[in-house]
Design a protein around this motif. Sequence first.
Motif, short mmCIF file in Angstrom:
data_model
loop_
_atom_site.label_atom_id
_atom_site.label_comp_id
_atom_site.label_asym_id
_atom_site.label_seq_id
_atom_site.Cartn_x
_atom_site.Cartn_y
_atom_site.Cartn_z
N TRP A 4 9.72 -1.96 9.31
CA TRP A 4 8.60 -0.98 9.73
C TRP A 4 8.60 -0.17 7.83
O TRP A 4 9.71 -0.90 7.15
CB TRP A 4 9.66 -0.09 10.44
CG TRP A 4 8.84 -0.07 12.04
CD1 TRP A 4 9.03 -2.03 12.20
CD2 TRP A 4 8.82 0.96 12.98
NE1 TRP A 4 9.42 -1.02 13.76
CE2 TRP A 4 9.11 0.10 14.33
CE3 TRP A 4 8.80 2.09 12.65
CZ2 TRP A 4 8.16 0.63 15.47
CZ3 TRP A 4 8.30 2.24 14.10
CH2 TRP A 4 8.06 1.76 15.20
N THR A 5 7.69 0.15 8.10
CA THR A 5 7.52 0.33 6.43
C THR A 5 7.64 2.21 6.95
O THR A 5 7.27 3.07 7.67
CB THR A 5 6.01 0.89 5.86
OG1 THR A 5 5.63 -1.05 6.00
CG2 THR A 5 5.64 1.32 4.95
N CYS A 6 8.00 3.10 6.00
CA CYS A 6 8.56 4.31 5.73
C CYS A 6 8.14 5.06 4.36
O CYS A 6 7.96 4.32 3.11
CB CYS A 6 9.92 4.44 5.14
SG CYS A 6 10.13 6.34 5.03
N ALA A 7 7.28 5.87 4.37
CA ALA A 7 5.89 6.66 3.59
C ALA A 7 6.62 8.29 3.80
O ALA A 7 7.12 9.11 4.58
CB ALA A 7 4.75 6.28 3.73
N MET A 8 6.41 8.56 2.40
CA MET A 8 6.78 10.37 2.63
C MET A 8 5.22 10.95 2.87
O MET A 8 4.75 10.30 1.19
CB MET A 8 7.17 10.92 0.97
CG MET A 8 9.13 10.50 1.52
SD MET A 8 9.61 11.57 2.38
CE MET A 8 9.55 13.13 2.19
N GLU A 9 4.73 11.50 3.30
CA GLU A 9 3.40 12.29 3.02
C GLU A 9 3.41 14.00 3.54
O GLU A 9 3.62 14.11 4.28
CB GLU A 9 2.47 12.05 4.36
CG GLU A 9 2.47 10.37 4.26
CD GLU A 9 1.42 9.81 5.37
OE1 GLU A 9 0.39 10.49 5.96
OE2 GLU A 9 0.65 8.26 4.95
#
Length: 70
Positions: free
Chosen positions: A37-42
């Motif tokens: 999976w992809t993890c992003a900080m928004e």
Amino acid sequence: MTSPSGGSDHGGSAAEPHHPVCARCGTPADGPQPTTWTCAMENGVRRFFCDTCSRENLRAIEGRLDSSWW
């Protein structure tokens, strides 16, 4: 003496690991840290995206667009 953060003075077992949910489609992860999976900080919030949503929006992710623009 203080306990480490997230610890307990009651000697109970550790909390069960959190299983992420895709921020786009709502698919639950199979485990606590899905490796594909992809993890992003928004805006200071960690968001996870499943394989399918990551593939469908790869250019937007690489362009660092917030998921609200996808």
